[in-house]
Design a protein around this motif. Structure first.
Motif, PDB file in Angstrom:
ATOM      1  N   MET A  22     -13.097  -3.530  10.977  1.00  0.00           N
ATOM      2  CA  MET A  22     -13.428  -3.651   9.585  1.00  0.00           C
ATOM      3  C   MET A  22     -14.665  -4.526   9.418  1.00  0.00           C
ATOM      4  O   MET A  22     -15.542  -4.239   8.613  1.00  0.00           O
ATOM      5  CB  MET A  22     -12.238  -4.300   8.871  1.00  0.00           C
ATOM      6  CG  MET A  22     -11.782  -3.686   7.564  1.00  0.00           C
ATOM      7  SD  MET A  22     -12.444  -2.109   7.106  1.00  0.00           S
ATOM      8  CE  MET A  22     -10.966  -1.272   6.638  1.00  0.00           C
ATOM      9  N   MET A  23     -14.740  -5.578  10.234  1.00  0.00           N
ATOM     10  CA  MET A  23     -15.852  -6.494  10.122  1.00  0.00           C
ATOM     11  C   MET A  23     -17.153  -5.773  10.462  1.00  0.00           C
ATOM     12  O   MET A  23     -18.160  -5.931   9.771  1.00  0.00           O
ATOM     13  CB  MET A  23     -15.630  -7.653  11.075  1.00  0.00           C
ATOM     14  CG  MET A  23     -16.330  -8.904  10.647  1.00  0.00           C
ATOM     15  SD  MET A  23     -15.968 -10.188  11.816  1.00  0.00           S
ATOM     16  CE  MET A  23     -17.089  -9.731  13.121  1.00  0.00           C
ATOM     17  N   GLN A  24     -17.101  -4.964  11.504  1.00  0.00           N
ATOM     18  CA  GLN A  24     -18.256  -4.156  11.895  1.00  0.00           C
ATOM     19  C   GLN A  24     -18.730  -3.321  10.724  1.00  0.00           C
ATOM     20  O   GLN A  24     -19.912  -3.268  10.396  1.00  0.00           O
ATOM     21  CB  GLN A  24     -17.829  -3.202  13.030  1.00  0.00           C
ATOM     22  CG  GLN A  24     -17.661  -3.902  14.336  1.00  0.00           C
ATOM     23  CD  GLN A  24     -18.907  -3.725  15.164  1.00  0.00           C
ATOM     24  OE1 GLN A  24     -19.232  -2.604  15.539  1.00  0.00           O
ATOM     25  NE2 GLN A  24     -19.609  -4.812  15.423  1.00  0.00           N
ATOM     26  N   LYS A  25     -17.765  -2.702  10.062  1.00  0.00           N
ATOM     27  CA  LYS A  25     -18.064  -1.805   8.953  1.00  0.00           C
ATOM     28  C   LYS A  25     -18.767  -2.575   7.828  1.00  0.00           C
ATOM     29  O   LYS A  25     -19.778  -2.127   7.288  1.00  0.00           O
ATOM     30  CB  LYS A  25     -16.749  -1.176   8.471  1.00  0.00           C
ATOM     31  CG  LYS A  25     -16.816  -0.460   7.131  1.00  0.00           C
ATOM     32  CD  LYS A  25     -17.433   0.938   7.277  1.00  0.00           C
ATOM     33  CE  LYS A  25     -17.593   1.610   5.911  1.00  0.00           C
ATOM     34  NZ  LYS A  25     -18.935   2.080   5.627  1.00  0.00           N
ATOM     35  N   ILE A  26     -18.226  -3.749   7.530  1.00  0.00           N
ATOM     36  CA  ILE A  26     -18.804  -4.558   6.449  1.00  0.00           C
ATOM     37  C   ILE A  26     -20.217  -4.991   6.833  1.00  0.00           C
ATOM     38  O   ILE A  26     -21.157  -4.891   6.049  1.00  0.00           O
ATOM     39  CB  ILE A  26     -17.919  -5.801   6.175  1.00  0.00           C
ATOM     40  CG1 ILE A  26     -16.531  -5.389   5.685  1.00  0.00           C
ATOM     41  CG2 ILE A  26     -18.591  -6.738   5.181  1.00  0.00           C
ATOM     42  CD1 ILE A  26     -16.490  -4.781   4.320  1.00  0.00           C
ATOM     43  N   MET A  27     -20.368  -5.427   8.083  1.00  0.00           N
ATOM     44  CA  MET A  27     -21.681  -5.902   8.505  1.00  0.00           C
ATOM     45  C   MET A  27     -22.696  -4.764   8.505  1.00  0.00           C
ATOM     46  O   MET A  27     -23.869  -4.956   8.147  1.00  0.00           O
ATOM     47  CB  MET A  27     -21.588  -6.527   9.906  1.00  0.00           C
ATOM     48  CG  MET A  27     -20.916  -7.902   9.880  1.00  0.00           C
ATOM     49  SD  MET A  27     -21.764  -9.061   8.805  1.00  0.00           S
ATOM     50  CE  MET A  27     -20.540 -10.325   8.611  1.00  0.00           C
TER      51      MET A  27
END
Lengths: 238, 309, 584
Positions: A172-177
């Protein structure tokens, strides 16, 4: 050219306790600037002061050439400064679409609003699929997407994101970044507050390290990423 | 044999009045978490506002002009007073500890009562309120006064209006957002100070209408009529689930029914015959409030809401 | 933003006096004005003896002239402090000039209040004689002189209240070293004696004008002594000699009936005992509101429960039960029954949000009144004799001591109300003790924790519900105890006494106001608040119609401008003011 946002010797106190002790920095249009630092360094307080939720004890904040310290929060939003708060703070009992509509609260152009809602759904397809669902039913990452989408709905000149990666899974963090990168490529000016220093610094033009209410170190994202002391303190290397 | 249908109708009508007042408690509480003790007095000043309009118009005016103007007078009086108290008394205390605005609210309540008592002409004793012509009408065994019809129409229209307002207007959405999370609402560009004023004004307008309804139904109004009635209306709001607008109406209806029915049927319980008179009905209303708080503190329609820090 | 900065730099430099005069002239003028003011009290102020107090006599002061006399002397005293007279300098650690201004204004206001009262009541300024004019002019000369003195107070930036804040704020005082007990204890005793004297004088004021003048001067003097730093020093002194001060205070209070031996003795003792009952009840409420932070709006009902319980077992003719308990048993029973009601009411409501408690207690207060009104034999079973109430409650007789009749003690006569005064003083001492012990205990700390942040308190393992219930029940018990005396003093008990708000104490709103305006969480606050409220309503009866209105406005204004009350609790003060800086 003057900077889009200019913060000068900003001080903020809760009662007698000073949380921000005179910080100065500026953001040029199109830049991504990040504030990193540990818990309690004063990052969130800084953002809440910039967006008018807190009043500074002294110092000045200039946005688009106009003083905004002392203005009310809703007036600041009107000027084009959007703030996606820490902990996402979506309106859990309203639907996703209603949340997005609230993000566009100050806009009157119905057609433009509809177009931007569609744009948000393009950016985050999962939101489009669940548009009539209560926002409280979304997962943490999806709520973060909604919070970012909502902040974008006001068509901001400057987007402030407070810990968008907090509590998210690595994927999810990857997606947000990657969404932040996408926004940056689209020309959006962003002030990013993060505890995840690695991720934040690698996509920032400028970075500032905050420690107990002061900026202790500033530099380009790449410089800080390679700085010895930053690596030790925030990137967990020895 | 008691006249059950008649009592049901009476109870519902009383309850509808409670509901109209309860809406004000619930909207304000939903947004600023303040029990506005002075809301009962807002209701009372509305009734006196309507009476002033009536006295100003003189007796020759047609009812079709008088009544709407009285309603308008009530709404304007209540709203202006509510907005003023919000601005002068409550707003400066927005960030104070919870006790401070509550005590202020008591001060406002006493002040408003005393202002009417001391300065409204001959308000030291009850003042006669005009009544509606026509009626009573018979529907089967039920007797209905014209004022009852007024209460009914007012309650239904007000509820429908409120439902539309909150759900479908931009301001309504802003109110919902402010109730859920005031800080984030500000970040959406919502002027929460304005929303709070609107919440007070809206509740006051409903209380004003209730004031007219009360006057028409009972034929007289008094400076302290808002105290107990306000207490009942607050009970109704808690009963329905505070913060929930439909809950306030439902709570009002339930409370009105219970008050009316206990006053009559409690005598049928062996040994309780003495506790049935009207003077005991407030006791039963209060017992219900305690029971509700014990069994279902979030009220009939309320969701469990965590205390906001 | 820039505005504030400018104001700050202004404040840094001491502002100039309002009237430009050389300091030596100013000081001399103040002293002269003060002397003239004090001396004028010995002259005749008016031709007619119709004005209460008879101010026509030359040679010695009468009535309101005494107040002016006191005002003049006080002003003179602090002017002398300004002259740096050796020993006197100790009197104004926070600076004498601001204090002098307040005292000069205070005595001028009282003097002119008197002169205006004479003119209004007797019809025109022509009623004033030369002596009256001397007083008026003298007091104004003192004010002019004082306004030309250098300003030694710290200035605040609040521009709106400039005039009120002329005297400035007392600078932060350095802590003092304790003196030897041979100095400290006499100071404590003298202070208490003065306090007793002022209080006795206030109660004995026979007419509203005199009480008004008394109140004005006392108010200004209190303000002045706060400004001078004397109160801070005295408070520190009292704190160091806590036990002496507490015992001394009770002895002083116990001596009060002995100061009242004239024709008004019984009436004044009655006032005294009523104040005590009111104050003791307020102190009980302070546990609930001030310590635990629970808003109880029906508190007077617990006083009622105690009063009715005691009346029912007193052997009164109107009571439903024909039993007569000894007083100790009746008092315990009244307290216990009241406590049980507290638990019954608190248990269901204290689990939910704090605000609900306010409304439930408000409801309980009303319901209590309605129920006792209805238990009259027609609307319900006969227990309380309905609206007529239980009358002819017999006087107490404890160990053969008859409270109903006067007793002689040497030169002094102690009448019926004075007997009850001493009894109630004992009860008040118990309540103060309970209050003080619980504040400084584990329980007290738990209450504070709950009040400040219940979630955090729960996380630390404090069972919020249990402690809240304890506070609530304890408060109820103490009110019930006070109620048992209340009913004997007043011979009877009727439902209408126990209203939410009414023009006469005790009622729930007055009790709450005594606590809130006196100072939440302190012992002295509610005692001062209760005395003030009781005396105000008893002495200023011409305001009767507007009393509740003024009362409501006072609540609003206090919450707005001084939410911590007259006598602030340190911690409370922080709570009330910490949010002001950061929140937008």
């Amino acid at each position: 050219m003057t900077a889009l946002l200019e913060v000068e010797d900003l001080r903020v106190a809760y009662g007698k306790i000073e949380a921000v002790k005179g910080i100065s920095f500026s953001i040029e249009e199109g830049q991504v600037v990040t504030l990193i630092g540990t818990n309690g360094a004063g990052k969130t307080t800084t953002l809440r002061t910039l967006s008018g939720l807190l009043k500074p004890t002294s110092g000045s904040v200039t946005f688009k050439g106009e003083r905004i310290d002392g203005k009310q929060a809703h007036e600041i939003v009107q000027m084009g400064l959007a703030h996606s708060p820490e902990g996402r703070r979506i309106f859990a009992r309203m639907t996703i679409e209603e949340n997005l509509l609230l993000g566009a609260f100050l806009r009157r152009d119905q057609a433009g609003i509809q177009a931007d809602i569609r744009h948000a759904y393009d950016l985050f397809p999962i939101l489009g699929e669940r548009r009539k669902q209560a926002a409280g039913t979304l997962s943490g990452g999806e709520q973060q997407m909604l919070a970012m989408g909502r902040a974008l709905m006001s068509q901001p000149k400057l987007l402030m994101l407070d810990e968008p990666s907090m509590g998210l899974s690595p994927i999810m963090m990857q997606k947000i970044m990657s969404t932040i990168t996408e926004l940056r490529q689209g020309g959006m000016t962003i002030l990013l507050v993060e505890q995840n220093a690695q991720a934040a610094l690698s996509l920032a033009d400028q970075g500032h390290v905050m420690e107990v209410g002061r900026i202790s170190l500033s530099g380009t994202g790449a410089d800080l990423l390679h700085d010895e002391s930053v690596r030790k303190a925030y990137l967990g290397e020895d | 044999m008691h006249e059950l249908p008649q009592n049901l109708v009476n109870g519902l009508l009383l309850g509808a009045t409670y509901g109209l007042i309860a809406v004000g408690y619930t909207i304000v509480y939903g947004i600023v978490q303040l029990i506005n003790f002075a809301h009962g007095e807002i209701f009372m000043t509305g009734a006196f506002g309507a009476l002033s309009v009536y006295l100003g118009l003189g007796s020759g005016t047609s009812m079709w002009i008088t009544i709407p103007l009285m309603i308008l007078g009530a709404i304007v009086t209540s709203t202006v007073i509510a907005v003023l108290t919000e601005r002068l008394a409550y707003r400066p205390l927005r960030n104070a500890p919870r006790l401070a605005p509550l005590i202020t609210a008591i001060g406002v309540s006493i002040t408003l009562q005393q202002l009417v008592w001391g300065f409204y002409p001959s308000a030291k004793s009850p003042r006669v309120f005009p009544s509606l012509p026509g009626g009573p009408y018979h529907i089967g065994s039920i007797l209905i006064q014209s004022s009852d019809i007024f209460v009914l129409v007012a309650a239904v229209l007000s509820t429908l209006f409120l439902a539309y307002f909150v759900r479908s207007t931009r301001t309504g959405r802003a109110m919902q957002a402010t109730a859920q999370d005031p800080d984030t609402a500000k970040l959406m560009g919502i002027n929460t100070d304005r929303v709070i004023v609107i919440a007070f004004a809206l509740g006051a307008a409903f209380a004003g209408i209730a004031g007219v309804a009360w006057g028409l139904r009972y034929g007289e109004i008094k400076f302290d009529m808002g105290f107990l009635t306000g207490l009942y209306a607050f009970t109704a709001a808690v009963l329905g689930g505070i913060g929930n607008i439909y809950g306030a109406m439902l709570g009002g209806l339930v409370l009105g029914l219970v008050q009316n029915l206990t006053a009559i049927y409690i005598a049928d319980i062996p040994g309780m015959s003495q506790f049935s008179s009207q003077s005991w009905s407030s006791v039963w209303a209060f017992v219900i409030l305690i029971l509700v708080l014990m069994v279902r503190p979030q009220g009939l329609l309320g969701e469990r809401v965590a205390d906001r820090a | 933003m820039t505005d504030t900065l400018q104001l700050q730099s202004e404040a840094a430099a001491r502002p100039k006096p309002a009237i430009p005069l050389p300091t030596s002239v100013a000081r001399a003028a103040t002293a002269a004005g003060a002397v003239i003011t004090a001396a004028s009290a010995f002259l005749s102020w008016t031709y007619s003896s119709q004005f209460p107090g008879d101010l026509t006599v030359s040679g010695y002061p009468g009535g309101l002239q005494w107040i002016t006399f006191a005002g003049g002397l006080l002003t003179l005293l602090y002017t002398l402090v300004g002259y740096r007279v050796p020993v006197l300098r100790l009197l104004a650690p926070g600076g004498p000039e601001g204090t002098t201004v307040l005292l000069a204004v205070g005595s001028a206001v009282t003097t002119w209040f008197t002169l205006i009262a004479i003119s209004v009541e007797l019809g025109g300024l022509a009623n004033l004689t030369g002596g009256g004019w001397v007083a008026g002019v003298g007091s104004l000369v003192a004010v002019v002189g004082a306004l030309a003195l250098p300003r030694d107070g710290e200035q605040t930036q609040d521009a709106k209240l400039r005039v009120l804040l002329y005297a400035g704020k007392r600078p932060e005082l350095p802590p003092t070293q304790p003196e030897s007990p041979w100095v400290e204890v006499p100071v404590v005793l003298v202070t208490l004696a003065v306090a007793l004297g002022i209080f006795s004088y206030g109660i004995d004021t026979a007419y509203a004008e005199l009480f008004g003048g008394f109140l004005i001067l006392t108010g200004f003097t209190a303000w002045a002594l706060n400004r001078s730093g004397d109160f801070t020093r005295l408070a520190a002194l009292m704190q160091r000699n806590r036990t002496t001060a507490a015992v001394g205070a009770f002895v002083a209070a116990g001596l009060f009936p002995f100061t009242q031996q004239g024709g008004n003795a019984e009436a004044n003792a009655n006032l005294g005992v009523s104040i005590l009952i009111f104050a003791a009840t307020a102190l009980g409420l302070n546990i609930v509101v001030g310590l635990a932070g629970l808003l109880d709006l029906g508190y007077v009902a617990f006083l009622g429960v105690g009063a009715y319980t005691a009346a029912l077992v007193s052997g009164a003719a109107g009571a439903a039960f024909h039993v007569q308990f000894p007083f100790w048993a009746a008092a315990l029973l009244g307290a216990a029954v009241s406590g049980v009601f507290g638990v019954l009411l608190g248990a269901p409501t204290l689990r939910v949000r704090g605000d609900y408690l306010a409304i439930v207690t408000l409801g309980f207060g009303e319901i209590f009144r309605i129920v006792v009104q209805n238990l009259d034999g027609t609307s319900g079973p006969n227990v309380t004799n309905g609206a007529i109430g239980i009358s002819n409650v017999p006087d107490l007789n404890i160990f053969g001591f008859d409270f109903g009749s006067p007793h002689s003690l040497g030169w002094f006569t102690i009448g019926r109300f004075a007997n009850y005064f001493e009894l109630m003083l004992l009860f008040t001492a118990i309540i103060v003790l309970v209050f003080a012990r619980s504040t400084n205990s584990r329980i007290g700390r738990a209450w504070i924790a709950i009040r400040e942040d219940e979630t955090a308190a729960t996380a630390m393992g404090i069972n919020g519900f249990r402690f809240k219930l304890l506070a609530f029940a304890l408060g109820a018990t103490l009110a019930g105890l006070a109620g048992t005396v209340f009913v004997h003093v007043n011979y009877s008990v009727v439902p209408d006494t126990f209203q939410f708000a009414g023009p006469t104490p005790p009622n729930s709103a007055f009790l709450l106001a005594a606590v809130v305006i006196g100072g939440m969480g302190t012992v002295t606050g509610p005692l001062v608040g209760a005395s003030l409220f009781f005396l105000l309503q008893a002495k200023l009866s011409f305001l009767h119609d507007y009393q509740l209105l003024l009362f409501g406005l006072t609540l609003i204004l206090f919450m707005r401008f001084r939410p911590e009350g007259i006598i602030p609790n340190r911690r409370r003060q922080l709570e009330f003011h910490e949010a002001e800086t950061a929140e937008a």
